[in-house]
Design an enzyme around this catalytic site. Structure first.
Site, PDB file in Angstrom:
ATOM      1  N   GLU A 115      -4.935   2.051 -39.499  1.00  0.00           N
ATOM      2  CA  GLU A 115      -6.184   2.706 -39.091  1.00  0.00           C
ATOM      3  C   GLU A 115      -6.838   3.426 -40.253  1.00  0.00           C
ATOM      4  OE1 GLU A 115      -8.697   6.093 -37.525  1.00  0.00           O
ATOM      5  OE2 GLU A 115      -6.942   6.110 -38.838  1.00  0.00           O
ATOM      6  N   ASP A 160       0.086   4.542 -39.224  1.00  0.00           N
ATOM      7  CA  ASP A 160      -0.017   4.767 -40.666  1.00  0.00           C
ATOM      8  C   ASP A 160      -0.545   6.158 -40.970  1.00  0.00           C
ATOM      9  OD1 ASP A 160      -2.599   3.957 -39.655  1.00  0.00           O
ATOM     10  OD2 ASP A 160      -3.255   3.675 -41.721  1.00  0.00           O
TER      11      ASP A 160
END
Length: 405
Positions: free
Chosen positions: A174, A79
């Protein structure tokens, strides 16, 4: 596909996470990259390639030697941060950078200025990947993914390099603090690991913030302002008072190195209701606990002043300083330092003023310090990635694998 081509492909895939969805992955678009990586890992010859329902990708490079060696893990996240758009990234390469300002977008007059980002002069003569200034780049952490995948492909293409079993893992979410939430440490099966999620070349980190998230909800009373005497309770002003009761210099703009802070990330409200969102950070566990107690005491003080229930807080620990889990096994740091030195990189051991998946994974039983991925200005429209730094990071991975006994 070489390292640069691979990286440019990854950043073209939109993977911004979103902490409001309460799903894993938090955005379905992260699965676009996860599915692509699954196919790519299979294509280059990795085995045991899996993609679970939560978007976690894992794969194995089997040992090619009968010598007993530890199982190593390399991890990066898919991400990108919600702080800036990650959609429709338009990346380009500035070759042989000349040390001057870089015009990212002439139409919108967006310029990466040396005066504002002087570190870029460290890369004079190198090739730097930038955006058009309307999005972040995504080197955090697609550079790490590209480095890991390219290193695995290199080892597969060079079977003369002896190595033990290698595991790789790519995680969602994350950037919103949820990367390890569904990471199966037992299934991953590594003796220890490294996240390739640091910044500038040479960074090696095994200390990070202790972290908590704080939401403050203020309940006011609204009446006609002409008749508000001793009746109105303005939630916005009480919220402002809450902020004013925190140490004024304990903010990101006035702290560095090991200094902690309270960071106001968002605020909204009206006379009737107001909400504040903070993150609380400190490297020292005792000071971290003191910071949490401080906000609890502020809540109590304001409730005594304005009435019980006026101020409610949600206070949740997010992760802790991995140092206490890494110190008993410092050979993992020594190995990384030796691998950097062999690659011609000067190790820069420093605390992370943030967190990585490795912090929580270390507390989940997988010691996991953090190694540079090579990018700069993360979470920003002015993010950039020197190609030579990424190449060095890939070499460090290969060197770790060769050096481990």
């Amino acid at each position: 596909m070489n390292l640069t081509e691979r990286f440019l492909k990854y950043v073209s895939i939109w993977t911004t996470s979103d902490d409001s969805t309460h799903t894993t992955p938090s955005t379905a678009r992260q699965l676009d990259l996860a599915n692509y990586l699954k196919g790519e890992l299979e294509q280059i010859g990795m085995t045991e390639v899996t993609l679970d329902q939560n978007g976690y990708v894992m794969a194995t490079l089997p040992a090619n030697t009968s010598k007993p060696k530890p199982t190593l893990g390399f991890i990066a996240h898919m991400d990108t941060a919600p702080d800036a758009s990650g959609k429709d990234v338009k990346a380009r390469i500035v070759t042989n950078y000349d040390g001057k300002d870089i015009v990212l977008n002439p139409d919108k007059n967006i310029v990466l200025q040396v005066s504002q980002y002087p570190e870029i002069r460290n890369y004079i003569g190198q090739d730097i990947i930038v955006t058009d200034g309307t999005t972040l780049l995504g080197a955090d952490d697609k550079a790490g993914i590209a480095e890991i995948v390219t290193a695995m492909e290199y080892l597969i293409q060079h079977p003369e390099i002896e190595h033990g079993k290698i595991r790789v893992g790519f995680t969602p979410d994350e950037e919103i603090g949820e990367g390890p939430d569904h990471f199966d440490v037992a299934a991953f099966g590594a003796d220890w690991g490294y996240t390739m999620d640091g910044g500038a070349i040479g960074e090696l980190e095994f200390e990070n913030f202790n972290a908590a998230g704080l939401k403050v909800h203020v309940h006011g009373i609204n009446v006609h302002p002409g008749y508000g005497y001793q009746k109105m309770k303005n939630a916005q002003l009480i919220a402002h008072q809450f902020i004013a009761m925190l140490p004024e210099n304990d903010i990101p703009a006035k702290t560095r190195d090991y200094e902690g802070f309270f960071h106001l990330t968002s605020m909204s409200g009206s006379v009737e209701e107001a909400t504040l969102s903070f993150i609380i950070r400190d490297h020292d566990r005792i000071r971290f606990e003191e910071r949490k107690q401080m906000v609890i005491q502020i809540q109590k003080t304001l409730n005594r002043q304005y009435g019980e229930g006026t101020v409610e807080i949600e206070l949740k620990d997010q992760y802790y300083n991995m140092r206490e889990k890494i110190e008993p096994c410092m050979h993992v740091i020594d190995l990384a330092m030796a691998a950097m030195t062999e690659a011609g990189v000067t190790p820069k051991v420093q605390p992370i003023r943030g967190g990585t998946d490795g912090a929580r994974l270390s507390f989940m039983g997988l010691p996991c310090p953090n190694i540079f991925a090579g990018g700069e200005n993360f979470h920003s429209r002015f993010e950039y990635a020197p190609i030579q730094s990424m190449e060095k990071a890939m070499q460090v991975i290969i060197n770790i694998i060769q050096l481990v006994k």
